[in-house]
Scaffold this motif. Structure first.
Motif, PDB file in Angstrom:
ATOM      1  N   GLU A   1      38.018  39.866  32.776  1.00 31.31           N
ATOM      2  CA  GLU A   1      37.379  38.987  33.752  1.00 31.31           C
ATOM      3  C   GLU A   1      38.433  38.733  34.821  1.00 31.31           C
TER       4      GLU A   1
ATOM      5  N   SER B   1      31.152  35.659  35.121  1.00 30.02           N
ATOM      6  CA  SER B   1      31.260  36.978  35.743  1.00 30.02           C
ATOM      7  C   SER B   1      30.215  37.071  36.847  1.00 30.02           C
TER       8      SER B   1
ATOM      9  N   GLU C   1      33.924  35.675  24.775  1.00 30.67           N
ATOM     10  CA  GLU C   1      32.928  35.849  25.819  1.00 30.67           C
ATOM     11  C   GLU C   1      31.558  35.468  25.284  1.00 30.67           C
TER      12      GLU C   1
ATOM     13  N   ARG D   1      27.337  35.980  31.778  1.00 34.86           N
ATOM     14  CA  ARG D   1      28.508  36.219  30.924  1.00 34.86           C
ATOM     15  C   ARG D   1      29.596  35.224  31.308  1.00 34.86           C
ATOM     16  N   GLU D   2      30.039  34.465  30.336  1.00 32.75           N
ATOM     17  CA  GLU D   2      31.128  33.515  30.537  1.00 32.75           C
ATOM     18  C   GLU D   2      32.295  33.918  29.656  1.00 32.75           C
TER      19      GLU D   2
ATOM     20  N   GLU E   1      31.376  30.670  42.418  1.00 36.37           N
ATOM     21  CA  GLU E   1      30.255  30.683  41.483  1.00 36.37           C
ATOM     22  C   GLU E   1      29.062  29.930  42.067  1.00 36.37           C
TER      23      GLU E   1
ATOM     24  N   GLN F   1      25.998  42.188  34.628  1.00 36.41           N
ATOM     25  CA  GLN F   1      26.095  41.085  33.678  1.00 36.41           C
ATOM     26  C   GLN F   1      25.690  39.748  34.275  1.00 36.41           C
TER      27      GLN F   1
ATOM     28  N   GLY G   1      31.349  45.399  35.350  1.00 34.81           N
ATOM     29  CA  GLY G   1      32.323  46.003  34.458  1.00 34.81           C
ATOM     30  C   GLY G   1      32.963  47.275  34.963  1.00 34.81           C
TER      31      GLY G   1
ATOM     32  N   ASP H   1      36.919  47.317  35.330  1.00 38.03           N
ATOM     33  CA  ASP H   1      37.779  47.083  34.173  1.00 38.03           C
ATOM     34  C   ASP H   1      38.918  48.092  34.044  1.00 38.03           C
TER      35      ASP H   1
ATOM     36  N   ARG I   1      38.719  37.501  37.853  1.00 35.86           N
ATOM     37  CA  ARG I   1      38.927  36.236  38.543  1.00 35.86           C
ATOM     38  C   ARG I   1      39.666  35.241  37.654  1.00 35.86           C
TER      39      ARG I   1
ATOM     40  N   TRP J   1      32.367  41.616  40.499  1.00 34.60           N
ATOM     41  CA  TRP J   1      33.121  41.923  39.280  1.00 34.60           C
ATOM     42  C   TRP J   1      32.237  42.013  38.053  1.00 34.60           C
ATOM     43  N   SER J   2      30.969  41.746  38.183  1.00 35.33           N
ATOM     44  CA  SER J   2      30.142  41.518  36.998  1.00 35.33           C
ATOM     45  C   SER J   2      29.504  42.763  36.406  1.00 35.33           C
TER      46      SER J   2
END
Length: 621
Positions: A72, A262, A423, A386-387, A340, A358, A269, A272, A74, A266-267
């Motif tokens: 993640e 996310s 996560e 997704r957190e 966010e 995500q 993936g 990565d 950020r 960036w959400s």
């Protein structure tokens, strides 16, 4: 919650024994290794007590298949690491798990009454019993800690000998042996009696050992011991005052958690594989230099197209601009929340993205005008979320939200490029309050007065817990923050009845500042109550209208009224007003602020002044 007893390990798929031969003492869930039994915490397993070891040896002991990396960007950038790792599983098939060390070392035998280090009982290998009496040993009920996060054994010998030889050189020089017994007359500390066979002192009770100055009066201060780090945690001069604590007290260990959602870009993936390269990429200027670096870092071709890499770098630079030229950690964390909030308002339709996305946030299909009389606007259905929740450090004797850097104890002796994290994938509902109506309500004298009482009480608590008054964090208690926080609590309580989720499986995420007034309620667990669709359904305007009205009407009355509504102060340090466990308080897993900064009157008003409530008009309809 005490971990269940250890189960017998099963051999691997090939019939071989596990790679490690360490005895297994219990099992914990991965989430507990972040929130309850993290590094430096004490864990009770049957009749034994252990402290969770630091992460210095985790690179070797945490296998990549049982402790995979998670990314993640950020949050990793905020915490100064390149990636995160899930704690290893501790089920029957796991080869290894989280390492622990025996602590406290002082034990007593309920049969012979000896009080001494565990090894001096000569227990058989793998057992914690008295070598003479063959009964289970009892770990010391008491430990000592300082505000800097150090932890040590309770000084029983000094406590017993304090009346005759206050400046005695070292433990055991009297030639006697410590004894511990319980008189059984009461359940208080007065019934716990410690003595020494040297005959120079009388039997002494543990009464008074919890006084703030008790150990200072004996000339005892913190030596800086860090038992979770083993040999690297040897004593160093700390000098702070020590406090006596019960081994199972929540003050012994409090996690410092930081989390992030996310969100695009960036959400999905796709970024990565670049986790180890971002620090270098940020230093490069120009598209061509970035392309040259990627060509050298990935000889077979970069898995992320150059255009996407430039988009991601631009997103980071934009976040830097929002956080200021010399941002503090708090400023950067607020900037993370700001992004966010912007994304939750803008949405992110599923039809426009691939299956790997995500974060899916869509506008409900119903007519949102039905919510206007409530002052609620902009509901969004967060269908995929997704957190990532990371364990940054831990504290002792202090609330993590009120501490500054020096009081946070690191998880390892040497810096690591990663942190343990979990996560959560689930769903949620986001909503905002009408800015015009909220601004008018905030200006009311009675509203500002109630919020100011909460603010002053919270600020006083923060100042009392701070060593340096110049580093005290300002209290976030404002009228809109207390209003949003209380509204989130009553909605969670209502949705626990309507959506099929228990309240402990839902979590709030508040966005309260001069230019933000929103809240997100989302699923907070990664088990079977993760994403069932019931919560998203509650975000449709027609259902949300009924839910808000029902929640407000339910909050109008508490079974503890009139005491609850009329109380001048409540909660820890008076940081709540009209709020108790019978009306708006939630399980610890659900609240971002440990059930403080709450006031039900700002929702529904008071009998003397109904207009204090933001939703007072709803109750009149």
């Amino acid at each position: 919650m005490t971990p269940p007893p250890a189960r017998r390990r099963r051999p691997g798929s090939t019939g071989t024994a596990p790679a490690r031969s360490f005895p297994r003492r219990g099992t914990v869930r991965r989430a507990q290794a972040i929130t309850t039994y993290g590094v430096g915490s004490l864990m009770a397993v049957d009749q034994e007590s252990f402290i969770v070891s630091g992460l210095d040896t985790a690179e070797e002991s945490w296998s990549t298949d049982e402790s995979p990396r998670i990314h993640e960007r950020r949050l990793a950038r905020l915490l100064g690491v390149s990636h995160f790792r899930l704690p290893p599983a501790s089920d029957d098939t796991s080869r290894d798990g989280v390492r622990v060390r025996r602590f406290p070392l002082m034990h007593s035998c309920p049969e012979c009454g000896d009080l001494q280090p565990h090894r001096d009982f000569n227990p058989p290998s793998g057992r914690s019993v008295c070598g003479v009496c063959e009964v289970d040993l009892v770990p010391s009920r008491f430990v000592v800690a300082c505000k800097a996060g150090h932890l040590g054994e309770f000084p029983y010998w000094q406590w017993v000998h304090r009346s005759t030889d206050r400046d005695a050189p070292s433990v055991g020089r009297c030639g006697g042996r410590l004894k511990l017994r319980t008189s059984g007359r009461t359940s208080s500390l007065r019934s716990i009696l410690v003595s020494c066979t040297c005959g120079r002192v009388d039997e002494v009770s543990m009464e008074g050992s919890f006084r703030r100055q008790a150990l200072k009066d004996l000339g005892i201060s913190c030596r800086g011991t860090r038992p979770w780090l083993g040999s690297s945690g040897e004593a160093s001069n700390c000098g702070l005052a020590l406090r006596t604590l019960q081994r199972g007290s929540s003050a012994v260990w409090q996690p410092v958690l930081r989390s992030a959602l996310s969100i695009p870009p960036w959400s999905d993936g796709r970024a990565d594989p670049l986790a180890e390269h971002w620090d270098r990429l940020r230093e490069l200027a120009g598209r061509q230099r970035v392309a040259d670096y990627l060509y050298g870092a990935f000889p077979g071709g970069c898995p992320v197209p150059l255009d996407e890499v430039m988009t991601l770098l631009a997103a980071e630079q934009e976040e830097d601009a929002d956080s200021g030229t010399e941002p503090t950690f708090d400023h950067r964390y607020r900037a993370l929340r700001d992004k966010e909030y912007e994304r939750l308002r803008a949405g992110n339709d599923e039809s426009e993205h691939a299956h790997d996305e995500q974060f899916v946030c869509e506008t409900p299909l119903g007519d949102q005008k039905i919510l206007e009389p409530l002052g609620v606007v902009g509901p969004m259905l967060v269908k995929k979320l997704r957190e990532v929740r990371a364990l940054k450090a831990f504290t002792r004797l202090a609330d993590p939200d009120s501490t500054n850097g020096p009081r946070e104890m690191s998880l390892s002796d040497s810096p690591l490029p990663w942190l343990p994290a979990m996560e959560v994938r689930g769903e949620g509902v986001f909503l905002r309050l009408d800015d015009t109506r909220l601004a008018a309500w905030e200006k009311a004298t009675a509203v500002a007065a109630r919020a100011d009482r909460v603010h002053r009480a919270h600020q006083r608590v923060l100042e009392e817990r701070a060593d340096d008054p110049g580093l005290v964090v300002p209290s976030p208690a404002t009228p809109r923050m207390v209003l949003l926080h209380t509204l989130a609590h009553v909605l969670i309580n209502e949705w626990s009845l309507e959506s099929g989720y228990p309240s402990a499986a839902l979590r709030e995420r508040l966005y309260a500042s001069d230019d933000m007034a929103g809240l997100l309620v989302h699923t907070a667990t990664s088990d079977s109550a993760g994403s069932l669709g019931g919560l998203v359904a509650q975000g449709e305007p027609e259902i949300l209208d009924r839910t808000v009205r029902a929640a407000i009407r339910r909050a109008e009355w508490c079974s503890s009224d009139p005491l609850c509504m009329e109380t001048e102060v409540s909660g820890a340090g008076g940081t709540n007003l009209a709020a108790c466990h019978a009306c708006v308080m939630l399980p610890e897993t659900s609240c971002e602020h440990n059930n403080i900064l709450l006031d039900r009157a700002l929702l529904v008003g008071t009998p003397e002044d109904p207009e204090v409530g933001f939703f007072a008009d709803v109750l009149d309809l």
